[in-house]
Each structure stands twice: as C-alpha cells, then as structure tokens.
Design a protein around this motif. Structure first.
Motif, mmCIF file in Angstrom:
data_model
loop_
_atom_site.group_PDB
_atom_site.id
_atom_site.type_symbol
_atom_site.label_atom_id
_atom_site.label_comp_id
_atom_site.label_asym_id
_atom_site.label_seq_id
_atom_site.Cartn_x
_atom_site.Cartn_y
_atom_site.Cartn_z
ATOM 1 N N ASN A 294 0.817 -1.215 0.000
ATOM 2 C CA ASN A 294 0.000 0.000 0.000
ATOM 3 C C ASN A 294 0.848 1.262 0.000
ATOM 4 N N LEU A 295 1.893 1.269 0.809
ATOM 5 C CA LEU A 295 2.698 2.479 0.944
ATOM 6 C C LEU A 295 3.510 2.788 -0.303
ATOM 7 N N ARG A 296 3.816 1.778 -1.096
ATOM 8 C CA ARG A 296 4.574 2.027 -2.328
ATOM 9 C C ARG A 296 3.744 2.784 -3.358
ATOM 10 N N THR A 297 2.458 2.883 -3.105
ATOM 11 C CA THR A 297 1.590 3.624 -4.025
ATOM 12 C C THR A 297 2.064 5.048 -4.217
ATOM 13 N N SER A 298 2.521 5.684 -3.151
ATOM 14 C CA SER A 298 2.951 7.081 -3.239
ATOM 15 C C SER A 298 4.150 7.263 -4.155
ATOM 16 N N GLU A 299 4.892 6.192 -4.404
ATOM 17 C CA GLU A 299 6.081 6.285 -5.250
ATOM 18 C C GLU A 299 5.740 6.188 -6.742
ATOM 19 N N LEU A 300 4.530 5.753 -7.061
ATOM 20 C CA LEU A 300 4.162 5.563 -8.465
ATOM 21 C C LEU A 300 3.999 6.899 -9.182
ATOM 22 N N PRO A 301 4.326 6.950 -10.451
ATOM 23 C CA PRO A 301 4.081 8.172 -11.222
ATOM 24 C C PRO A 301 2.588 8.363 -11.438
ATOM 25 N N GLU A 302 2.200 9.563 -11.784
ATOM 26 C CA GLU A 302 0.788 9.827 -12.044
ATOM 27 C C GLU A 302 0.315 9.017 -13.240
ATOM 28 N N LEU A 303 -0.926 8.616 -13.183
ATOM 29 C CA LEU A 303 -1.484 7.842 -14.283
ATOM 30 C C LEU A 303 -1.788 8.757 -15.465
#
Length: 327
Positions: A294-303
């Motif tokens: 869940n926390l790795r979500t913040s590291e993803l680039p914008e869709l």
C-alpha cells in the motif's frame, strides 16, 4: 509518503493511511494483538499519520490496539474512530444525546484519551443526515473538548451531499474505487467547495482489486464476503462495493491487462489519489506485507489520462448499472 490537507481541519495527513477493520487478523478470525501492533508500527514507520478505527471493530480491541501503538510513538498521529453501529436496532432514533455521549465516552475509555481527534457517525440511517440536533450534539461534544473534529461515514452519495450542509462536518468517509465511480461526479466538487475532507474507504473493493481472487475463491463463514453478499446483515455496498462477485471475476482480466497483475492493487490506490478532492485513502491490512504494498503507491508516477479514461469506460460498460441507482 506524501501528505494532503484534511479539509477544514487543516491537518496534513498521509495520502495513504490505514483502515483498521481487519488489522488484528482476517475478517472473521479472532483478534491478534501482536499482529495488530506490528501492522500499525509498520504503517507509522512508513509515514502513515492517520489511523481510522471504530468502536465495533473487534468489539473495541481495534481502538485499544491503535491507542497502545500511538502512545508508544513520538510522531503526531491523528486517530479517527466511528460510533453508532453498536445500536440495536440501528435506527435514527438511537442517534440521541444519551447514546452518542455514551459512545464517545466508551471510545475515550478504550483508548485512554481525554479527547479524540476525529469522530465519525458510522453509516447512520439516511434520516439522521437531515436532523440538525444530531450535529448539534457533536458541536457540544467538541465545545466540551471531548472531540477535536467530527465527520460522517456514508453509504450513499445523497447522504454525503446532505451531510456537508452541516457546517461542522469536517470530513466524509465514502466508498470510492475503480468499481465505484459515482462519488466523483457530483459529490467531490461539492466537498471541495465546502472545504470538506474526503476519506476514500473500501479502496480495493473488499479485495477484488488486489487481483488475487478467482471464480473458485471461497471465504470463511465469519467473513462478510461470505455472509453479506446480498446485504443480509448490513448494506450490500460494504461487500465488494456492491459489485456482483461473478461479474467482477469477468472484468478483472481487463484491469490486469491495464496495470499488470502484480501492481494492480497499487495502481488501484493510485487511481483514487489522482482525484485531488481525496484527502486520503484507507486500505486495510491483515499482514505487514500488505502495508508495504500500500505504501509504495505514493512512489508511483501519475497515471496518464488514457488510463483514467480506460477505467471509466470499464465502469460505464459493466458496473454503472449496478452502482448508480443504489448508492
């Protein structure tokens, strides 16, 4: 971790926070204090500073676990709880001064606190949102120093729209995910205008959007995904967001094609956070590795916009007719 403002509270909260319905184990299993505490510590270590619980989660054990962990930390952690679902029967008449005051007292006792950061009415009957006196009770509890802020958790968009007419409502917790788009159409703009924070709950549609289920997946008898699929015990929308399980199984390969099987749950959360009206998303976790994901979500680039359009197209084709008329 990235942080967003929770509406008129002004609090800067983690965009990926933690819901604690099943924090002490899987739905329907006995509560495991050590597991709950390890999950909570893992979340806070990762930058989470907003924890959402309720007095009915494991009969108060969730509130107690949250309190133990928060008191052992040095960081500022915002604790939100919910009240009202202990009413039997769960009627609008039960949302009176005596009962609400007693519920707050019990939560304060469970958590060993003198004041709760955020108290939310826990999906009350629709009539409650039109009763000024109920929100007046919460205003009084705030003035007495028992609560810092208050909000609501709702089932329907129409309830959310009614709730934000009350000036003291600081936040609305609402089901929002790739299978439940309706809140973004009318409610999100209205909430932004009213400076009301939005807490996106059931973000993975009771696990559907983890991509780990198949048509043969079974659930334990104590799991709401077994006993509440048709709303037998509480609102049907709480289970799989109201989406028929068989239909979801048909559509999941499309989501896997969009985002990949391994990253689907993270992208499902990222999709929610692409909506700037959302203050935070509160996925649950029954294991530490769920927190990591869940926390790795913040590291993803914008869709890209194409991905957002693809999700809407799938919703319009398969889910809109099941969701829009009911919630």
């Amino acid at each position: 971790m990235k942080y967003r403002t929770l509406g008129k509270t002004g609090w800067k909260i983690s965009e990926v926070s933690l819901g604690t319905w099943q924090v002490g184990g899987k739905w329907g299993s006995s509560f495991d204090d050590k597991l709950a505490e390890s999950i909570l510590h893992k979340a806070i270590d990762g930058g989470v500073n907003f924890l959402d619980t309720a007095d009915v989660y494991s009969a108060g054990l969730s509130e107690k676990a949250v309190s133990r962990v928060v008191k052992s930390r040095h960081e500022e952690i915002f604790v939100a709880t919910k009240c009202g679902r202990r009413l039997h029967p769960h009627t609008a008449e039960g949302y009176n001064r005596q009962n609400i005051t007693a519920f707050i007292h019990d939560s304060l006792q469970n958590m060993g606190l003198e004041r709760i950061d955020l108290v939310q009415l826990h999906c009350p009957p629709t009539e409650v949102y039109q009763q000024d006196e109920v929100f007046g009770i919460l205003d009084d509890l705030k003035a007495e120093g028992k609560i810092r802020e208050y909000g609501v958790s709702v089932e329907k968009v129409s309830e959310a729209m009614e709730a934000i007419k009350h000036p003291g409502v600081a936040s609305v917790q609402i089901i929002f995910n790739m299978m439940r788009l309706k809140p973004s159409e009318e409610f999100f703009p209205a909430a932004k205008k009213a400076n009301v924070g939005i807490i996106a709950r059931v973000p993975l549609a009771s696990g559907l959007l983890t991509g780990k289920f198949n048509p043969e997946t079974t659930f334990g008898e104590g799991d709401h995904r077994f006993f509440n699929r048709n709303g037998e015990h509480f609102d049907k929308g709480e289970t799989f967001s109201g989406v028929p399980f068989d239909l979801a199984m048909e559509v999941l390969p499309t989501y896997r094609r969009f985002f990949g099987s391994k990253l689907l749950p993270m992208y499902a959360l990222k999709w929610i956070l692409m909506h700037d009206a959302v203050s935070c998303v509160i996925p649950g976790a029954s294991r530490e590795e769920h927190v990591d994901s869940n926390l790795r979500t913040s590291e993803l680039p914008e869709l890209p916009q194409m991905a957002m359009d693809d999700v809407k197209e799938v919703y319009d084709k398969y889910f809109r007719k099941h969701i829009h008329p009911h919630w």
